[in-house]
Design a protein around this motif. Sequence first.
Motif, PDB file in Angstrom:
ATOM      1  N   LEU A 116       0.829  -1.214   0.000  1.00  0.00           N
ATOM      2  CA  LEU A 116       0.000   0.000   0.000  1.00  0.00           C
ATOM      3  C   LEU A 116       0.858   1.256   0.000  1.00  0.00           C
ATOM      4  O   LEU A 116       0.396   2.327  -0.386  1.00  0.00           O
ATOM      5  N   GLU A 117       2.070   1.126   0.437  1.00  0.00           N
ATOM      6  CA  GLU A 117       2.925   2.305   0.600  1.00  0.00           C
ATOM      7  C   GLU A 117       3.957   2.458  -0.520  1.00  0.00           C
ATOM      8  O   GLU A 117       4.665   3.454  -0.553  1.00  0.00           O
ATOM      9  N   ARG A 121       3.003  -0.484  -7.910  1.00  0.00           N
ATOM     10  CA  ARG A 121       2.171  -1.594  -7.445  1.00  0.00           C
ATOM     11  C   ARG A 121       1.925  -2.551  -8.600  1.00  0.00           C
ATOM     12  O   ARG A 121       1.957  -2.158  -9.760  1.00  0.00           O
ATOM     13  N   ALA A 144      -5.774  -4.698   4.070  1.00  0.00           N
ATOM     14  CA  ALA A 144      -4.801  -4.163   3.104  1.00  0.00           C
ATOM     15  C   ALA A 144      -5.156  -4.577   1.677  1.00  0.00           C
ATOM     16  O   ALA A 144      -5.061  -3.770   0.745  1.00  0.00           O
ATOM     17  N   LEU A 151      -7.635   0.553  -4.984  1.00  0.00           N
ATOM     18  CA  LEU A 151      -6.658   1.332  -5.761  1.00  0.00           C
ATOM     19  C   LEU A 151      -6.510   0.792  -7.189  1.00  0.00           C
ATOM     20  O   LEU A 151      -5.689   1.286  -7.958  1.00  0.00           O
TER      21      LEU A 151
ATOM     22  N   ASP B   3       0.879   9.145   6.485  1.00  0.00           N
ATOM     23  CA  ASP B   3       1.632   8.672   5.324  1.00  0.00           C
ATOM     24  C   ASP B   3       1.384   7.181   5.130  1.00  0.00           C
ATOM     25  O   ASP B   3       2.177   6.495   4.530  1.00  0.00           O
ATOM     26  N   HIS B   4       0.282   6.709   5.642  1.00  0.00           N
ATOM     27  CA  HIS B   4       0.046   5.273   5.671  1.00  0.00           C
ATOM     28  C   HIS B   4      -1.433   5.005   5.422  1.00  0.00           C
ATOM     29  O   HIS B   4      -2.292   5.571   6.098  1.00  0.00           O
ATOM     30  N   TYR B   5      -1.715   4.133   4.462  1.00  0.00           N
ATOM     31  CA  TYR B   5      -3.101   3.819   4.139  1.00  0.00           C
ATOM     32  C   TYR B   5      -3.838   3.155   5.293  1.00  0.00           C
ATOM     33  O   TYR B   5      -5.060   3.230   5.383  1.00  0.00           O
ATOM     34  N   LEU B   6      -3.100   2.457   6.126  1.00  0.00           N
ATOM     35  CA  LEU B   6      -3.751   1.671   7.177  1.00  0.00           C
ATOM     36  C   LEU B   6      -3.876   2.440   8.491  1.00  0.00           C
ATOM     37  O   LEU B   6      -4.391   1.907   9.453  1.00  0.00           O
ATOM     38  N   ARG B  43       6.806   5.112   7.587  1.00  0.00           N
ATOM     39  CA  ARG B  43       8.204   5.546   7.411  1.00  0.00           C
ATOM     40  C   ARG B  43       8.641   6.534   8.488  1.00  0.00           C
ATOM     41  O   ARG B  43       9.751   6.492   8.976  1.00  0.00           O
TER      42      ARG B  43
END
Lengths: 195, 96
Positions: A116-117, A121, A144, A151, B3-6, B43
């Motif tokens: 995800l980051e 992808r 996730a 996405l 900065d994180h989707y989760l 991060r």
Amino acid sequence: MITINCRGQACPAPVIATKRALETSPSGVCVLVDNGAPRENVTRFAQTRGLQVTETADGSGWSLVIHGSGRQTVASPTLPVQTTGERILLVTSDRLGEGDDELGRLLMRNFIHTLLETVERPDRILFLNSGVLLTVQGAETIEALSALADLGVDLASCGVCLDFYKKKDQLAVGKTTNMFSTAEQLLGAASVVRL
Amino acid sequence: MSDHYLVKEGHCLAVFNSTHRVLKAEGLLKGLAFDILLIPAPRSLQADCGLALRFNVELLKAVQTLLKNHDLLPAYISCLQDGQYTTCEECPDDNH
């Protein structure tokens, strides 16, 4: 147009029969299938070739009329596979790497979460063997993977594998696929990363 | 901003420096039916092993107490509030 009756047949038999029928009747084929995976897989098979599919429900299943010229000549099996340009991630286990199982499972879910980051992808993730355990209810990776699907990442789990692990009714994210589609997608991909 | 989707507003992250400790902490909290998720630390919060337990801020006190009672305190706990990570608890002991 010819009609083939694939009712009562499990995947990938209906897809293979449809492919063969299209080779002998390029103008179109009417395929009689059961609801569920056979209907989904035959429809997807046709649509990935640029063919039109008209679905009609009847008392005992579905009638799929497949027609159109398509993007590739299905009547010529000697043509090379058309490259889709996709980047595919092939997940063949619920663990990443060899060694301790607990660490392997931790690394795999950490990898899925990290996707995800990342800037780059995959276009598609194919789950095979125990990899399908990452896509079923109760898996720590569902949140996730659902976000990845949102996405635009296509997620597909091997139906045979889900059946083997008795998880067929527990798929929580993505769709079920068969070996026919899997093989074609792998062969047509621009790159495949196997985990 | 996250900065994180989760990680969303109101989430806390217990960031660990040890893989074994984070797995033990996860097992402890899961065993008590806490709604947690083991994720890679964002991060901006990376510690040595890069793993964090995510939970809602409402669980902060209970998580802190449990982890302390079982000698499983993380390196630190940060919560995402108004788009910023705020450290709620920092544990100077290097055994985390």
